[in-house]
Design a protein around this motif. Structure first.
Motif, PDB file in Angstrom:
ATOM      1  N   GLY A 172      -0.180 -55.901  61.657  1.00  0.00           N
ATOM      2  CA  GLY A 172       0.574 -56.650  62.652  1.00  0.00           C
ATOM      3  C   GLY A 172      -0.118 -57.943  63.052  1.00  0.00           C
ATOM      4  N   VAL A 173      -1.433 -57.897  63.181  1.00  0.00           N
ATOM      5  CA  VAL A 173      -2.202 -59.100  63.515  1.00  0.00           C
ATOM      6  C   VAL A 173      -2.072 -60.132  62.398  1.00  0.00           C
ATOM      7  CG1 VAL A 173      -4.546 -60.006  63.862  1.00  0.00           C
ATOM      8  CG2 VAL A 173      -3.817 -57.924  65.043  1.00  0.00           C
ATOM      9  N   ARG A 174      -2.193 -59.683  61.150  1.00  0.00           N
ATOM     10  CA  ARG A 174      -2.063 -60.607  60.011  1.00  0.00           C
ATOM     11  C   ARG A 174      -0.679 -61.236  59.950  1.00  0.00           C
ATOM     12  NH1 ARG A 174      -5.312 -56.776  56.874  1.00  0.00           N
ATOM     13  NH2 ARG A 174      -3.349 -55.810  56.345  1.00  0.00           N
ATOM     14  N   VAL A 175       0.366 -60.427  60.139  1.00  0.00           N
ATOM     15  CA  VAL A 175       1.734 -60.950  60.109  1.00  0.00           C
ATOM     16  C   VAL A 175       1.942 -61.919  61.272  1.00  0.00           C
ATOM     17  CG1 VAL A 175       4.176 -60.321  60.318  1.00  0.00           C
ATOM     18  CG2 VAL A 175       2.671 -58.986  58.846  1.00  0.00           C
ATOM     19  N   ALA A 176       1.415 -61.597  62.454  1.00  0.00           N
ATOM     20  CA  ALA A 176       1.554 -62.475  63.621  1.00  0.00           C
ATOM     21  C   ALA A 176       0.824 -63.800  63.403  1.00  0.00           C
ATOM     22  CB  ALA A 176       1.031 -61.778  64.870  1.00  0.00           C
ATOM     23  N   GLU A 177      -0.351 -63.758  62.782  1.00  0.00           N
ATOM     24  CA  GLU A 177      -1.085 -64.995  62.486  1.00  0.00           C
ATOM     25  C   GLU A 177      -0.303 -65.869  61.513  1.00  0.00           C
ATOM     26  OE1 GLU A 177      -4.848 -63.529  61.110  1.00  0.00           O
ATOM     27  OE2 GLU A 177      -5.594 -63.226  63.152  1.00  0.00           O
ATOM     28  N   TYR A 178       0.272 -65.250  60.505  1.00  0.00           N
ATOM     29  CA  TYR A 178       1.092 -65.989  59.546  1.00  0.00           C
ATOM     30  C   TYR A 178       2.297 -66.615  60.249  1.00  0.00           C
ATOM     31  CZ  TYR A 178       4.085 -66.947  55.551  1.00  0.00           C
ATOM     32  OH  TYR A 178       4.907 -67.558  54.647  1.00  0.00           O
ATOM     33  N   ALA A 179       2.902 -65.850  61.133  1.00  0.00           N
ATOM     34  CA  ALA A 179       4.062 -66.357  61.882  1.00  0.00           C
ATOM     35  C   ALA A 179       3.671 -67.542  62.757  1.00  0.00           C
ATOM     36  CB  ALA A 179       4.656 -65.250  62.734  1.00  0.00           C
ATOM     37  N   ALA A 180       2.502 -67.472  63.387  1.00  0.00           N
ATOM     38  CA  ALA A 180       2.039 -68.574  64.236  1.00  0.00           C
ATOM     39  C   ALA A 180       1.816 -69.836  63.404  1.00  0.00           C
ATOM     40  CB  ALA A 180       0.767 -68.175  64.961  1.00  0.00           C
ATOM     41  N   GLN A 181       1.276 -69.673  62.216  1.00  0.00           N
ATOM     42  CA  GLN A 181       1.083 -70.825  61.320  1.00  0.00           C
ATOM     43  C   GLN A 181       2.420 -71.430  60.919  1.00  0.00           C
ATOM     44  OE1 GLN A 181      -1.149 -69.266  58.047  1.00  0.00           O
ATOM     45  NE2 GLN A 181      -3.004 -68.972  59.262  1.00  0.00           N
ATOM     46  N   ARG A 182       3.369 -70.596  60.597  1.00  0.00           N
ATOM     47  CA  ARG A 182       4.704 -71.085  60.209  1.00  0.00           C
ATOM     48  C   ARG A 182       5.384 -71.797  61.377  1.00  0.00           C
ATOM     49  NH1 ARG A 182       7.074 -69.802  55.043  1.00  0.00           N
ATOM     50  NH2 ARG A 182       8.887 -70.326  56.251  1.00  0.00           N
ATOM     51  N   GLU A 183       5.242 -71.233  62.575  1.00  0.00           N
ATOM     52  CA  GLU A 183       5.845 -71.848  63.751  1.00  0.00           C
ATOM     53  C   GLU A 183       5.222 -73.216  64.015  1.00  0.00           C
ATOM     54  OE1 GLU A 183       7.120 -70.459  68.171  1.00  0.00           O
ATOM     55  OE2 GLU A 183       5.097 -69.953  67.547  1.00  0.00           O
ATOM     56  N   ALA A 184       3.896 -73.303  63.912  1.00  0.00           N
ATOM     57  CA  ALA A 184       3.209 -74.584  64.121  1.00  0.00           C
ATOM     58  C   ALA A 184       3.660 -75.606  63.087  1.00  0.00           C
ATOM     59  CB  ALA A 184       1.703 -74.389  64.050  1.00  0.00           C
ATOM     60  N   ALA A 185       3.816 -75.190  61.848  1.00  0.00           N
ATOM     61  CA  ALA A 185       4.258 -76.088  60.798  1.00  0.00           C
ATOM     62  C   ALA A 185       5.683 -76.574  61.050  1.00  0.00           C
ATOM     63  CB  ALA A 185       4.175 -75.402  59.431  1.00  0.00           C
TER      64      ALA A 185
ATOM     65  N   ASN B  42       7.336 -51.818  54.733  1.00  0.00           N
ATOM     66  CA  ASN B  42       6.616 -50.571  54.509  1.00  0.00           C
ATOM     67  C   ASN B  42       5.201 -50.628  55.098  1.00  0.00           C
ATOM     68  OD1 ASN B  42       6.446 -47.912  53.685  1.00  0.00           O
ATOM     69  ND2 ASN B  42       5.546 -48.474  51.709  1.00  0.00           N
ATOM     70  N   MET B  43       5.106 -51.130  56.337  1.00  0.00           N
ATOM     71  CA  MET B  43       3.826 -51.161  57.039  1.00  0.00           C
ATOM     72  C   MET B  43       4.070 -51.086  58.538  1.00  0.00           C
ATOM     73  SD  MET B  43       2.662 -55.204  56.816  1.00  0.00           S
ATOM     74  CE  MET B  43       2.489 -55.232  55.075  1.00  0.00           C
ATOM     75  N   LYS B  44       3.127 -50.515  59.237  1.00  0.00           N
ATOM     76  CA  LYS B  44       3.206 -50.440  60.696  1.00  0.00           C
ATOM     77  C   LYS B  44       2.641 -51.726  61.275  1.00  0.00           C
ATOM     78  CE  LYS B  44       5.035 -46.528  61.635  1.00  0.00           C
ATOM     79  NZ  LYS B  44       6.354 -46.544  62.218  1.00  0.00           N
ATOM     80  N   LEU B  45       3.414 -52.391  62.122  1.00  0.00           N
ATOM     81  CA  LEU B  45       2.984 -53.626  62.759  1.00  0.00           C
ATOM     82  C   LEU B  45       2.474 -53.370  64.176  1.00  0.00           C
ATOM     83  CD1 LEU B  45       5.951 -55.897  61.620  1.00  0.00           C
ATOM     84  CD2 LEU B  45       3.700 -55.643  60.554  1.00  0.00           C
ATOM     85  N   VAL B  46       2.945 -52.267  64.777  1.00  0.00           N
ATOM     86  CA  VAL B  46       2.623 -51.945  66.163  1.00  0.00           C
ATOM     87  C   VAL B  46       2.207 -50.478  66.241  1.00  0.00           C
ATOM     88  CG1 VAL B  46       3.574 -51.799  68.502  1.00  0.00           C
ATOM     89  CG2 VAL B  46       4.310 -53.634  66.980  1.00  0.00           C
ATOM     90  N   ASP B  47       1.156 -50.203  67.005  1.00  0.00           N
ATOM     91  CA  ASP B  47       0.709 -48.829  67.243  1.00  0.00           C
ATOM     92  C   ASP B  47       1.421 -48.308  68.486  1.00  0.00           C
ATOM     93  OD1 ASP B  47      -0.566 -46.445  67.688  1.00  0.00           O
ATOM     94  OD2 ASP B  47      -2.592 -47.276  67.653  1.00  0.00           O
ATOM     95  N   ARG B  48       2.306 -47.332  68.315  1.00  0.00           N
ATOM     96  CA  ARG B  48       3.137 -46.831  69.409  1.00  0.00           C
ATOM     97  C   ARG B  48       2.604 -45.547  70.039  1.00  0.00           C
ATOM     98  NH1 ARG B  48       6.327 -48.997  65.625  1.00  0.00           N
ATOM     99  NH2 ARG B  48       7.952 -50.438  66.281  1.00  0.00           N
ATOM    100  N   ARG B  49       1.349 -45.222  69.859  1.00  0.00           N
ATOM    101  CA  ARG B  49       0.840 -43.945  70.344  1.00  0.00           C
ATOM    102  C   ARG B  49       0.574 -43.896  71.847  1.00  0.00           C
ATOM    103  NH1 ARG B  49      -3.882 -42.923  66.211  1.00  0.00           N
ATOM    104  NH2 ARG B  49      -4.018 -45.155  66.492  1.00  0.00           N
ATOM    105  N   GLY B  50       0.435 -44.997  72.517  1.00  0.00           N
ATOM    106  CA  GLY B  50       0.151 -44.982  73.954  1.00  0.00           C
ATOM    107  C   GLY B  50       1.215 -45.715  74.741  1.00  0.00           C
ATOM    108  N   ARG B  51       0.912 -45.957  76.014  1.00  0.00           N
ATOM    109  CA  ARG B  51       1.847 -46.706  76.848  1.00  0.00           C
ATOM    110  C   ARG B  51       1.864 -48.178  76.463  1.00  0.00           C
ATOM    111  NH1 ARG B  51       3.188 -44.824  82.517  1.00  0.00           N
ATOM    112  NH2 ARG B  51       3.785 -47.006  82.543  1.00  0.00           N
ATOM    113  N   VAL B  52       0.714 -48.683  76.054  1.00  0.00           N
ATOM    114  CA  VAL B  52       0.592 -50.072  75.604  1.00  0.00           C
ATOM    115  C   VAL B  52       0.707 -50.064  74.085  1.00  0.00           C
ATOM    116  CG1 VAL B  52      -0.941 -52.068  75.523  1.00  0.00           C
ATOM    117  CG2 VAL B  52      -0.905 -50.614  77.553  1.00  0.00           C
ATOM    118  N   TYR B  53       1.423 -51.041  73.543  1.00  0.00           N
ATOM    119  CA  TYR B  53       1.633 -51.111  72.096  1.00  0.00           C
ATOM    120  C   TYR B  53       0.795 -52.239  71.499  1.00  0.00           C
ATOM    121  CZ  TYR B  53       5.932 -48.260  72.510  1.00  0.00           C
ATOM    122  OH  TYR B  53       6.841 -47.262  72.741  1.00  0.00           O
ATOM    123  N   PRO B  54      -0.429 -51.953  71.066  1.00  0.00           N
ATOM    124  CA  PRO B  54      -1.214 -53.004  70.427  1.00  0.00           C
ATOM    125  C   PRO B  54      -0.736 -53.245  68.994  1.00  0.00           C
ATOM    126  CG  PRO B  54      -2.448 -50.960  70.415  1.00  0.00           C
ATOM    127  CD  PRO B  54      -1.175 -50.699  71.184  1.00  0.00           C
TER     128      PRO B  54
END
Length: 75
Positions: free
Chosen positions: A56-69, A39-51
């Protein structure tokens, strides 16, 4: 989540699709699923580029920590 993690790591739908061996539209659809379940937006789809959104940044940081572990565990 695997598609979202690939998108966050690679920086684009096309690069994530290439890394996963699927079409970019598939990556886009697969990113929508965790957005719905979390129930949260991870990606902003309003333009051609999807930031990533702030969430999304918080979830990606958590994922990077899990991957490193997991790499540490494998070693």
């Amino acid at each position: 989540m695997r598609s979202f993690f690939a998108f966050a790591h690679e920086g684009s739908l096309a690069a994530a699709a290439l890394a996963l061996g699927v079409e970019h539209a598939t990556v886009a659809r697969r990113i929508a699923a965790p957005e719905t379940s979390l129930n949260m937006k991870l990606v902003d789809r309003r333009g051609r580029v999807y930031p990533l959104t702030e969430d999304g940044v918080r979830v990606a940081e958590y994922a990077a920590q899990r991957e490193a572990a997991s790499f540490v565990l494998l070693r």
